[in-house]
Each structure stands twice: as C-alpha cells, then as structure tokens.
Write a protein that holds these residues in place. Structure first.
Motif, mmCIF file in Angstrom:
data_model
loop_
_atom_site.group_PDB
_atom_site.id
_atom_site.type_symbol
_atom_site.label_atom_id
_atom_site.label_comp_id
_atom_site.label_asym_id
_atom_site.label_seq_id
_atom_site.Cartn_x
_atom_site.Cartn_y
_atom_site.Cartn_z
ATOM 1 N N HIS A 698 8.575 3.136 14.337
ATOM 2 C CA HIS A 698 9.388 2.739 15.476
ATOM 3 C C HIS A 698 9.369 3.766 16.600
ATOM 4 N N LEU A 699 9.646 5.019 16.260
ATOM 5 C CA LEU A 699 9.771 6.061 17.285
ATOM 6 C C LEU A 699 8.477 6.821 17.521
ATOM 7 N N GLY A 700 7.629 6.929 16.491
ATOM 8 C CA GLY A 700 6.368 7.617 16.659
ATOM 9 C C GLY A 700 5.243 6.687 17.031
ATOM 10 N N GLY A 701 5.485 5.386 16.895
ATOM 11 C CA GLY A 701 4.479 4.387 17.271
ATOM 12 C C GLY A 701 4.840 3.757 18.595
ATOM 13 N N THR A 702 4.901 2.430 18.630
ATOM 14 C CA THR A 702 5.209 1.718 19.881
ATOM 15 C C THR A 702 6.439 0.835 19.777
ATOM 16 N N GLY A 703 7.117 0.873 18.623
ATOM 17 C CA GLY A 703 8.247 -0.020 18.426
ATOM 18 C C GLY A 703 9.347 0.160 19.454
ATOM 19 N N TYR A 704 9.585 1.393 19.884
ATOM 20 C CA TYR A 704 10.678 1.657 20.812
ATOM 21 C C TYR A 704 10.451 1.024 22.184
ATOM 22 N N LEU A 705 9.194 0.665 22.503
ATOM 23 C CA LEU A 705 8.911 0.072 23.806
ATOM 24 C C LEU A 705 9.509 -1.320 23.936
ATOM 25 N N THR A 706 9.726 -1.999 22.812
ATOM 26 C CA THR A 706 10.289 -3.356 22.844
ATOM 27 C C THR A 706 11.521 -3.445 21.949
ATOM 28 N N ARG A 707 12.261 -2.369 21.835
ATOM 29 C CA ARG A 707 13.371 -2.316 20.879
ATOM 30 C C ARG A 707 14.415 -3.395 21.163
ATOM 31 N N PHE A 708 14.760 -3.633 22.431
ATOM 32 C CA PHE A 708 15.835 -4.577 22.730
ATOM 33 C C PHE A 708 15.380 -6.018 22.514
ATOM 34 N N GLY A 771 29.570 -10.335 29.097
ATOM 35 C CA GLY A 771 29.179 -9.021 29.594
ATOM 36 C C GLY A 771 28.323 -8.277 28.591
ATOM 37 N N TYR A 772 28.695 -8.362 27.308
ATOM 38 C CA TYR A 772 27.891 -7.722 26.251
ATOM 39 C C TYR A 772 26.511 -8.356 26.167
ATOM 40 N N VAL A 773 26.476 -9.675 26.122
ATOM 41 C CA VAL A 773 25.206 -10.372 25.946
ATOM 42 C C VAL A 773 24.313 -10.194 27.173
ATOM 43 N N ASP A 774 24.895 -10.230 28.362
ATOM 44 C CA ASP A 774 24.084 -10.039 29.576
ATOM 45 C C ASP A 774 23.494 -8.630 29.619
ATOM 46 N N THR A 775 24.246 -7.652 29.115
ATOM 47 C CA THR A 775 23.714 -6.285 29.055
ATOM 48 C C THR A 775 22.485 -6.232 28.152
ATOM 49 N N ILE A 776 22.583 -6.870 26.991
ATOM 50 C CA ILE A 776 21.427 -6.920 26.086
ATOM 51 C C ILE A 776 20.271 -7.664 26.746
ATOM 52 N N GLN A 777 20.585 -8.794 27.378
ATOM 53 C CA GLN A 777 19.527 -9.599 27.989
ATOM 54 C C GLN A 777 18.829 -8.847 29.121
ATOM 55 N N ASN A 778 19.588 -8.092 29.909
ATOM 56 C CA ASN A 778 18.976 -7.311 30.987
ATOM 57 C C ASN A 778 17.980 -6.294 30.427
ATOM 58 N N LEU A 779 18.340 -5.686 29.314
ATOM 59 C CA LEU A 779 17.431 -4.723 28.689
ATOM 60 C C LEU A 779 16.247 -5.429 28.034
ATOM 61 N N VAL A 780 16.474 -6.610 27.498
ATOM 62 C CA VAL A 780 15.374 -7.409 26.955
ATOM 63 C C VAL A 780 14.404 -7.781 28.073
ATOM 64 N N ASN A 781 14.964 -8.173 29.216
ATOM 65 C CA ASN A 781 14.114 -8.515 30.355
ATOM 66 C C ASN A 781 13.252 -7.316 30.748
ATOM 67 N N GLN A 782 13.857 -6.129 30.692
ATOM 68 C CA GLN A 782 13.086 -4.928 31.009
ATOM 69 C C GLN A 782 11.976 -4.731 29.971
ATOM 70 N N ASP A 783 12.291 -4.972 28.704
ATOM 71 C CA ASP A 783 11.266 -4.921 27.663
ATOM 72 C C ASP A 783 10.167 -5.953 27.936
#
Length: 794
Positions: A698-708, A771-783
């Motif tokens: 996750h952290l040493g590979g590429t998993g963190y790039l799409t974590r959300f 508000g919680y879900v939109d915060t997650i979705q905004n970060l997912v969109n960034q992913d």
C-alpha cells in the motif's frame, strides 16, 4: 431561497426608478445580493439630489445625508423611508409594511440592528453611518463558521469608535475580514494619537512608531491590552505540537494571554518572550510583520553562483528558492542554470524549487493548465535530480479573490495533484500565494506546505486572514542585495523550523523513498513476531504498534476487541529483541505526518472484527468500523454540537472542519488518511496478507495513490448512497451493544447536552452525513483524476 419581502423590495426600486438616468435595475429574484444594494444606493442618491448616480456610497452621498439629518418618524420623504424599510428586509429584519411611513415596526427594526451591531439601541433613528451600513451585505448576527469571540470584538469596535469621523460600522458576523482588520488598525491609530482624518488603517510609519511606544506584557492593563488581545483573537487558534492555543478579548494581560503569545511567537518564528513587543504587534496586524526582522531564507529569479551563495550565507541566508523553468522565450534566465545546484550546495546553501508559468492572472489557472504544469515541473525536477518527496511550490502570483480561488485556483491545484500523481507522486505539491490562497488550496487540495507572499500586504487575500498552519516560508521584503560590486534583486523569507527543509546535496540523485525507514521497521517487527512464535504474528505486530494509546479499559479498546489487553510478555520481548519504536512517518502521497498507533489501531479493529454492512445488524462487523472512521465520525459529531452556535448546519461544519489542514478539528486530514489506510490494510490481512506485505504493497507500492477510491469501493460498494446509509447506522444505532455503548460514551464525553444522533431529526442529521460523504467523494474524485490525461475530458 427567494424571500417575498426581498422580491417586493426589488420590484419597488425597479418600478420607482427605472426611468431615472444612471439607475441600474436589480434582478427580481427575491435573493439579496450586491446588485440589489447597489440599486437601493442609486435610489437614495437620486432622492438626495445627486445627478450622476453610482454604486458607491461615497463622500458626496454621506455629505448629503449629513445635511439632511437622521432619518426617523419626522422624515417627510416617503421614498427615503421606503429605502430604509426595504434595506432592512434585505438584511433579514422586518422593516415595516413598505408604506413610506417611519412607524414603530421600522423603529423597532433599526433598534434591533443597532443592538446587534453593538450600538445604542434606544436611538431608533437612522444616522448617515447607519444608513451606509444598511446598504451593504454586512451581517450583524453570528453567521455560519463565525466565532462568538470575534463578534464580541466587532460589536465593541462599533460601540467605541463610531463617533470617529473615519470609522464606519463593521460587520458583526464573527468573521475576521479585511474591513474588520482595517477597523482594528484605525482603532489603534486613534488610541496612539493619530488625528482622526489621518487614520487610514494603513500600517505606516506613525502607526509603527506608536506601537513601539506601547508594548504590553503580563500585568499590563487598559485599552492597549484590549486592542492587542483583539488582534490575538482575530489571528485565531495557534496549532502546535503541544495542542491548540487560543485566547479571549480582555483588558488585563494575564498568564493565559502570555501563554498564547508565546505559542504565537513560536509559530511565527519571533523571539519567544510572551510579550506584546513591536514585532509581535506587527505580525498580528499585517502579513509582512516587521519586514526587517531576522530571516534566514530567500528567493530570487537570478542565478546563484558559488560566490553569491557564500555571500548570502555570510548574511544569514541558508536556503534559497529558485525556479524550475520559465515560459518561452527564456530571456530572463530565471530557471536553475546548468551547474547552479552544485554551486549553491558548495556555497553552503539549500534550495527549494518553485514552479511558475506566468501565474499572474485568472486566465492562467484552470484544471488542465495545472495538470500540464505539474507534468512539466515533474520532468524538470527529475532532470535536476531532485529526490522523491521534494516539495515543489506552484505559484499564484496575483491577488486572487475568494470567488476566483473557488472558480479557478482550487481546480488548478486539483490538476496539479492529478498531474503529479499521474507521474507516480514522486514530488509533493506546495503552494505560493496570499494567506487565503495558501489556506484554501491546502485545505481543499491538500498541498503539503505553504510559501506565503506576505510582502504583498495590500492583497485582499492577506488582509483579514491568518497565517496558514502549514506555512514553511513567508516572503516579507523585496530589496536589492549587494555584495561587493555585485547586486541583484532578492526576496527575504522567514523560514519556519521543522517544516520544509528544502533540498541539500544529499537530496539529489538518490533512488530511495522517504518511507523506506518505516517499511524497514515493519519488516523487522514482523520478523520479531515470527521469532516470538506465540500467537498470530499479524495481531502481535498491530498490538505492539497501537500500544499504549489504544490499549486499556479507559481507551475502550479492550472492550472493542474482546481482549484483556496487549500481551506484556510480547512487549518485553520486542524491547529486548526487536527494533526501536517508530511513532510517526511521512505519508508518501500527501506528505502529512501519520501517527502509527492510530493507523495500527484502525487496522487491528478491522482485522479482528471485520466491517459492518449498510444496515443495522448486531452480528455485522461494526466494531471494526468504530475502531476507525466510525469512532472519528462519532467524535466529530460531538465536536459539531460543541460548535452549534457557529454552525447550525452540519454540512457547513463538515465542509469547514472535516479532513482539513489549517483548522482545529477532532477529525483531521491525517486522521482520515489513517482511517482509510487502516481499513485497507486490515481488509488485506483478513484476505490472508501479512502486515509487512500489506503495508509495503500500500505505502511502498502504488496503493496510496488511489486510497480513497479503494475505500469507497471496498467499504461502501462504490456508492455514496451506501456510504450515507452506513454512516447513519453507525451514528444512530448498529444493534451491536458494544459499538452503540462506545458511541454514546464518545458523545457524552466530548460534550454535555448534545442530542444523541438517534434522537436527531433526519432533516438535521442528513446534512451532516452528506458533509462526510461529500468529503470522501471529493477525495475520490481527486483519486479518479490520476489516470486521466489532459485530453479535454473532465
């Protein structure tokens, strides 16, 4: 939402003045806005006999009103009374029937407005300055996100200084703003003896000398302590390693204020003495602070030779900002030149890279431009040999307004993040700009560090805004640096210790990653657990990592995990045979500091108890959820109730405080990363992985790039509807007695008198969940943007 009385006001002013020269009609939409206030202002000017009308309530309008006198029951001009009444409607007060008669309803409304603004409510006439305040968008009640302690000072300023000729009523909405900052500066000028007509609110030589003549310290009392403490309150909470610090408005300089000042000075890189000396006054009031205070960093568009580097070091500058590239044609030679980095290092300096392609106007900032600039910056940084983890500061080199930050600057930096991630996130995004640009970009796109353009003290983005919590460099003065016969332009920058250290010779050309030390630590701990050979090695590793914070009955973790606590013999075994404990590491994706114990506790909960579904079920793994995102969301719910006076809307509270970098929050961005990564690691363990393999992947590979994106997919089936349902169940009741009891205890511990989520009407709770879900979705969109190339698709 449209308001019938506002619509009536718009219809009346348009119908009455539509044929008047220079009158501009306002929209008839029932919504208060500047266009409506401008139309009412032009209507007033016409009634006062002004021939050329304008939107501005300027000196001529004020002079004519002053000649006319206060508006009240004896006012014979019904249209002027109507303007008062309709302006009151637009501000949310019942101004009367709109009949042009200054009756008891109008008088009562003016009295209420004056009381809200800190003025004498017994006088219900409309004086010229009150009329001017009616025709603004200023509010005199606490607005969402405002602070009651700020509103107290705003009302005090109005009540104390309204009789001064150059002072005008300021909003009392609890928000520190440009107008409020200017009002405080004028108040200081009045008190140090500057004549009223010369009190402009500018930080000029007379004001500076007056502050030098009025230091305050513990034991001081009186008006200057009030003004100083007001400036402290306006600058907000100071975040430090020992916790958040704030203060209150007061007239006596007590020990609590001294403690706050010490933390503010430490945060601002001033001499830490707990006193209101000149440098502290200056830093509280203007973005430059004292531009001649010690500064140990700099930036320039000019080439830095070894001789220049040595001269700069001799002058006390140890780090220099230089440009990765420049626009074509490259006639300024502002970019790092061949051999320049070696010369900088040989001269004893470090460097921090800046990326700027024009960047001086709104047209320079779009998502696609941000993506392209990140790709170019990445290529240039690789070419120079900058190591993985280097922060690149992308520049906003103009005074972007709040609206422009929303429309263009934030999308630009989302493009920057996507571009850097498209290249494997070798480099971290930083931001250069005004305080407001830096704070908003950091909070909304998660830029790692801020390089503040503090010397642009007149920028609207610097007036009325506090320093971003993640600032690393503060640019305070531009001057011509001379050494011998050599002279070139240089900007002085204050560098914040323990922030971005810039790049030295050791940060060039290496192939390792900053997180390798942590990954090696996990490898060693997994090997130690295998050698211990008692019990589940994965569980032993997670238990050791979460200990001692997330162990013991007081923390609730023994109950959550159905255990009597971490194996003490195992702890002793690690002490004697294992690696030295590591408590934090730097996230490779966003560069934020990650707490190992919280990450491990979250993973442990999921590994041991699984994860719940989308509906209440006593046998589902809700305890695993509560050990991570669910527990943090529950605490954040209690945090909302502690701030309900400022945030009636749970959605607004989430948008302002959930997963942010520059605000005090019980659910920070680092917490969310730890929850998300802990969940993903825990689920990998349940799938048969080891801690070592899961974390490395996750952290040493590429998993963190799409974590959300992974989190939304694996926990909520990729559905915001399911995410909302799961959050609602966890807050209102899962049917698991342990989870529900821990949730109730978390709310009761954090606040008294809060309604439990189960008792909250859906109309109140649902915006909080959104508000919680939109915060997650905004970060997912960034992913999700990471895999997109700049092809015109959005």
């Amino acid at each position: 939402m449209a308001d019938a009385k506002v619509l009536e006001a718009q219809q009346w002013v348009n119908a009455t003045y539509q044929s008047v020269p220079y009158y501009n009609p306002c929209p008839e939409n029932g919504k208060t806005g500047w266009a409506t206030m401008y139309s009412l202002t032009r209507a007033l000017q016409y009634e006062l006999g002004i021939e050329v009308l304008s939107d501005a309530f300027g000196p001529t309008t004020m002079a004519r009103l002053t000649t006319l006198g206060a508006i009240g029951p004896d006012t014979s001009n019904g249209n002027i009374v109507n303007i008062v009444q309709y302006a009151l409607f637009c501000k949310g007060y019942w101004g009367g029937p709109g009949d042009g008669v200054y009756g008891t309803d109008t008088a009562s409304a003016i009295g209420q407005l004056k009381a809200d603004a800190g003025l004498d409510a017994s006088d219900t006439d409309v004086q010229p300055k009150v009329f001017k305040s009616l025709l603004t968008m200023d509010a005199y009640v606490l607005l969402s996100g405002g602070r009651s302690e700020v509103r107290e000072i705003q009302r005090w300023l109005n009540g104390r200084y309204l009789d001064k000729s150059t002072f005008f009523i300021v909003p009392c909405d609890g928000h520190y703003s440009r107008d409020v900052q200017q009002a405080l500066m004028k108040a200081i000028q009045y008190e140090i003896g500057i004549p009223q007509d010369q009190a402009t609110g500018n930080f000029g030589p007379g004001t500076q000398q007056g502050l030098r003549d009025h230091p305050v310290m513990q034991g001081s009392s009186g008006i200057f302590v009030q003004l100083f403490s007001a400036a402290c309150v306006f600058n907000g909470v100071v975040l430090s390693s020992t916790g958040p610090y704030n203060t209150t408005f007061k007239s006596f300089f007590d020990a609590a204020l001294a403690t706050y000042v010490e933390e503010f000075q430490r945060f601002s890189v001033l001499t830490v003495n707990g006193r209101g000396d000149y440098q502290t006054w200056a830093q509280l009031l203007v973005s430059t602070g004292d531009p001649d205070r010690p500064a140990h960093a700099c930036d320039t568009r000019f080439h830095i030779s070894e001789n220049r580097a040595r001269a700069l070091v001799a002058s006390g500058y140890y780090t220099v900002g230089r440009y990765l590239d420049e626009d074509e044609p490259k006639n300024l030679q502002k970019e790092i030149q061949a051999g320049e980095l070696s010369a900088i290092f040989a001269g004893g300096m470090r460097v921090f890279p800046i990326s700027q392609y024009n960047g001086r106007g709104l047209e320079d900032f779009t998502y696609s431009q941000g993506f392209e600039h990140a790709i170019r910056a990445h290529a240039r940084a690789v070419g120079y040999g900058f190591n993985r983890g280097t922060v690149i500061y992308f520049a906003v080199d103009y005074d972007a307004t709040d609206e422009e930050i929303t429309s263009n600057i934030v999308p630009y930096f989302r493009g920057v993040q996507a571009g850097l991630s498209r290249q494997g996130k070798r480099y971290l995004a930083g931001v250069y700009g005004s305080r407001n640009v830096c704070s908003r970009v950091s909070d909304e796109t998660y830029a790692r560090y801020s390089f503040v353009s503090g010397m642009s003290w007149g920028f609207s983005g610097n007036l009325g805004f506090s320093m971003p919590a993640n600032w690393s460099f503060n640019q305070i003065k531009e001057f011509s640096y001379t050494t011998g016969s050599d002279s070139f332009d240089l900007d002085r920058n204050v560098h914040r210790p323990f922030s971005d250290q810039g790049v030295g010779a050791e940060n060039i050309g290496a192939t390792g990653t900053p997180i390798e030390h942590f990954l090696t630590y996990i490898d060693q701990l997994q090997a130690t657990a295998a050698a211990y050979a008692r019990g589940d090695a994965n569980r032993l590793v997670l238990d050791f990592l979460r200990y001692p914070t997330y162990d013991g009955e007081r923390s609730g973790w023994n109950t959550l995990l159905d255990t009597t606590g971490v194996d003490q013999e195992w702890l002793e075994y690690v002490k004697e045979n294992g690696p030295q404990r590591t408590t934090v590491f730097i996230d490779p994706g966003y560069g934020v500091e990650i707490n190992v114990d919280h990450l491990a506790a979250t993973a442990c909960g999921v590994y041991a108890k699984g994860s719940g579904g989308m509906s209440a079920n006593a046998s589902a793994g809700w305890r695993g959820d509560f050990g991570g995102w669910g527990g943090d969301l529950t605490t954040f719910y209690a945090d909302w109730w502690n701030n309900e006076d400022e945030y009636a809307s749970g959605y607004a509270f989430c948008m302002d405080r959930l997963a942010k970098i520059n605000v005090v929050s019980s659910f920070s961005f680092g917490d969310l990363v730890e929850d998300v990564d802990g969940y993903l690691i825990g689920m990998a363990l349940r799938g048969g992985s080891t801690v070592k393999a899961a974390i490395r992947g996750h952290l040493g590979g590429t998993g963190y790039l799409t974590r959300f994106r992974q989190f939304l997919t694996k926990r909520y089936n990729g559905s915001t509807t399911d995410a909302t349902a799961a959050a609602r169940v966890l807050l209102r009741g899962t049917l698991d007695l342990v989870t529900d009891a821990l949730g109730t205890a978390a709310v009761q511990t954090q606040t008294a008198g809060a309604l439990p989520p189960s008792a909250l009407p859906a109309s109140k709770l649902d915006p909080f969940l959104k508000g919680y879900v939109d915060t997650i979705q905004n970060l997912v969109n960034q992913d999700a943007r990471l895999a997109r190339r700049r092809t015109g698709r959005r």
